[in-house]
Design an enzyme around this catalytic site. Structure first.
Site, short mmCIF file in Angstrom:
data_model
loop_
_atom_site.label_atom_id
_atom_site.label_comp_id
_atom_site.label_asym_id
_atom_site.label_seq_id
_atom_site.Cartn_x
_atom_site.Cartn_y
_atom_site.Cartn_z
N GLY A 46 1.43 -9.22 0.23
CA GLY A 46 2.72 -8.63 -0.05
C GLY A 46 3.09 -7.65 1.04
O GLY A 46 2.23 -7.21 1.81
N GLN A 51 7.18 -0.40 4.68
CA GLN A 51 6.11 -0.69 5.63
C GLN A 51 6.66 -1.17 6.98
O GLN A 51 5.94 -1.17 7.97
CB GLN A 51 5.14 -1.71 5.05
N CYS A 89 -4.41 -2.82 2.09
CA CYS A 89 -3.00 -2.61 2.40
C CYS A 89 -2.80 -2.85 3.89
O CYS A 89 -3.60 -2.38 4.71
CB CYS A 89 -2.61 -1.17 2.02
N LEU A 90 -1.73 -3.54 4.24
CA LEU A 90 -1.44 -3.77 5.66
C LEU A 90 -1.16 -2.48 6.41
O LEU A 90 -1.29 -2.43 7.63
CB LEU A 90 -0.27 -4.75 5.80
N HIS A 131 1.24 -2.97 -6.62
CA HIS A 131 0.98 -2.36 -5.32
C HIS A 131 2.28 -2.21 -4.52
O HIS A 131 2.56 -1.13 -3.98
CB HIS A 131 -0.03 -3.23 -4.54
N GLU A 132 3.06 -3.27 -4.45
CA GLU A 132 4.29 -3.23 -3.65
C GLU A 132 5.36 -2.33 -4.30
O GLU A 132 6.08 -1.63 -3.59
CB GLU A 132 4.84 -4.64 -3.41
N HIS A 135 4.68 1.13 -3.30
CA HIS A 135 5.20 1.43 -1.96
C HIS A 135 6.65 1.89 -2.02
O HIS A 135 7.06 2.80 -1.30
CB HIS A 135 5.11 0.20 -1.04
#
Length: 182
Positions: A46, A51, A89-90, A131-132, A135
């Site tokens: 995701g 991000q 996480c990216l 998670h997203e 963010h």
């Protein structure tokens, strides 16, 4: 569309709540395409707009056979069951820790054309949605770790070779940044 640089831990945009999308136009569709291309290029499950340095409430996902995007997402928890599993996480590349999440959720929002959608699926998709959405609220999964694990995580982040890398310079963005337009 195009792969964009991902903002790393420490960038203020990751801690700033994103603003709701109000215009469903070609710029939003380009953002969704950029998020999707970047997510796939980085091998992520995701990716949220902050991000990429864009403070709008939209994210993409591709996990467990489910792929898509949600604009202005919300989610409802289904049942009391929780799951504990590895989460990364990216924006915190190469690192992961055990994190507690709800086992089942149903996400609601809109697609890039402004049509209502509802998304539910696997336990992994439920983890990704939570998670997203975090963010978009300026919350990182690190905030969900127990105190001891978070302390260990912060030590590992400070030791990572990418830590302290300055954020990429964005010359022009048509999207709101920290609630303001450029």
């Amino acid at each position: 569309m195009s792969v964009q640089p991902i903002r790393l831990f420490g960038d203020p945009v990751l801690r700033t709540p994103a603003v709701p999308v109000t215009t469903f136009d070609a710029e939003l569709r380009k953002l969704v395409a950029d998020l999707t291309d970047t997510m796939h290029d980085e091998g992520g499950a995701g990716l949220a707009a902050p991000q990429l340095g864009v403070s709008l409430r939209v994210f993409t996902y591709d996990c467990d056979g489910f792929e898509g995007h949600i604009v202005n997402p919300t989610f409802d928890v289904v049942g009391d069951e929780e799951q504990i599993g590895p989460e990364g996480c990216l924006s915190i590349p190469g690192l992961s820790w055990e994190c507690k999440r709800h086992l089942h959720v149903v996400a609601k929002g809109w697609n890039e054309h402004g049509e209502p959608i509802s998304v539910e699926g696997s336990e992994l998709l439920a983890r990704c949605i939570q998670h997203e959405t975090d963010h978009l609220d300026g919350v990182l999964f690190l905030d969900r770790l127990d105190a001891e694990t978070r302390k260990q995580a912060m030590a590992e982040i400070r030791a990572a070779e990418w830590f302290g890398t300055p954020p990429p310079v964005v010359k022009v963005s048509p999207h709101p940044m920290f609630g303001k337009t450029r």
